[in-house]
Enzyme design. Structure first.
Site: not given
Ligand code: DSN
Length: 410
Positions: A51, A53, A197, A223, A226, A232
């Protein structure tokens, strides 16, 4: 995985089955990727148990000496790689990251402008069923009905009329480049905060395969799982003037204890992205997508915007007499994983839309290049043509397996 096997054979079996599925099949969902063993090891590390925080040097729990090492490394690497003034690496994923930005910089009811989900945007960019569209007043831009490209004059007119407090660029199903500079100019001219984004594009941005929203954009979220090829999770990067508000919105505003094992894995993926090979990877993703797009169009597929500039393709299946849902299911039977997707101005509904979305980040990670992309386009075409013939789909699955043999994932 001996301990897992002994403790929970059912989960162990599911992990093995999933490993076989990815090794023997083609992963073409553009938002997915395969992380390195090093990222996996950090993700499965002892930091899962801690933890912490607060932020490095200012925690609400003891014992965070090494946690601070991990989080500081992730922060410093993110800032260096993207050229950001400030980075917060604690958001659990993309939606919480975007929510934190709005919570930090807007008041409830303020106007937020983002791209319509049905035309390529994201739920958290102001969709009416999402928190972003309910807590704030959403204004949505889309793409031109003819070209399916973003019309920057239309975006400007909408912004001038609606006076949003924040303008979000970035998408989940837009196959062309984003002009982040133009978005920032529009935001500046109407007195809005500019936000990009770049969840889909982060890896391409640092690999010089897509223009960067830095240093001019006020706030950038991404994110990490990707094209960036990490665990993730998500990060928020911003100009110094927004740093304090954003940090406070993430913790204690929205989140409790950060997931430090995931932050450790983020630090690892950012280190990997600093290697020269990552640039080659990012550029190959785009080369692969362009070749696959050309080949698919040669086989009679209609691609939205007639091609791609990035990692993804949006296929309009209407001339093939098959829906997105049917194509997804048929391709699944053939060992090719894609997702059904709305096309701009789709006459059908999201659960059975007119399109599918394809992408090359994962197959590029496993070493596939232009030649394999041509073959994959042929296999997709064959599967779509034989979508009702299970025996034919099983045969294509065999071809897919054969192709994949030369490119083991792990
Ligand atoms: N779920 C994602 C995608 O597949 O593009 C976007 O957040």
């Amino acid at each position: 995985m001996e301990s897992l096997k002994q403790t929970d054979p059912e989960i162990h079996e599911a992990v093995l089955n999933e490993t076989n599925r990815i090794n023997e099949g083609l992963e073409l969902i553009p938002s997915e990727n395969f992380v390195s063993r090093a990222v996996m090891q950090a993700l499965g590390s002892i930091f899962n148990n801690k933890y912490s925080e607060g932020y490095p040097g200012k925690r609400y729990y003891g014992g965070n000496k090494y946690t601070d090492v991990v989080e500081n490394l992730a922060i410093e690497r993110a800032k260096k790689l993207f050229g950001a003034e400030h980075a917060n690496v604690q958001p659990y994923s993309g939606s919480p990251a975007n929510t934190a930005v709005y919570f930090a910089l807007l008041n409830f009811g303020d106007t937020l402008m983002g791209m319509n989900l049905a035309q390529g945007g994201h739920l958290t960019h102001g969709h009416p069923v999402n928190f972003s569209g309910r807590a704030y007043r959403p204004v949505q831009y889309g793409v031109d009905p003819q070209t399916h490209l973003i019309d920057y004059d239309a975006v400007r007119s909408l912004a001038e009329k609606e006076k949003p407090k924040i303008i979000i660029s970035g998408a989940t199903a837009y196959p062309r480049k984003f002009d982040f500079e133009e978005f920032h100019k529009i935001a500046q001219d109407v007195g809005a905060i500019s936000m990009a984004d770049i969840a889909h594009l982060a890896g391409l941005v640092i690999g010089d395969a897509h223009p960067s929203p830095f240093p001019f954009t006020d706030v950038v979220t991404t994110t990490t799982h990707k094209t960036l090829r990490g665990p993730r999770g998500a990060m928020i990067m911003c100009k110094k003037q927004f740093a304090e508000a954003i940090d406070k919105a993430v913790f204690p505003g929205l989140q409790g204890g950060p997931h430090e094992h995931r932050i450790a894995a983020t630090a690892v993926c950012l280190k990997e992205a600093m290697e020269p090979g990552f640039r080659d990877y990012a550029k190959q993703i785009v080369k692969n997508a362009k070749v696959m797009a050309e080949e698919l169009m040669g086989l009679g597929f209609k691609l939205i915007t007639d091609g791609t500039d990035n990692h993804l393709m949006l296929v309009d299946l209407r001339n093939k007499n098959i829906t997105g849902r049917e194509a997804e299911a048929a391709l699944d039977k053939a060992g090719i994983t894609v997702n059904k997707n709305m096309i701009p101005y789709d006459p059908r509904k999201p659960f059975d839309p007119s399109g599918i979305r394809l992408g090359t980040p994962a197959i590029t990670t496993r070493g596939m290049k232009e030649q394999e992309c041509r073959e994959i386009a042929g296999l997709i075409s064959k599967a779509v043509d034989n979508c009702k013939d299970d025996a034919a789909l099983e045969g294509i699955k065999g071809d897919v397996k054969e192709l994949c043999k030369g490119f083991p994932v792990y």
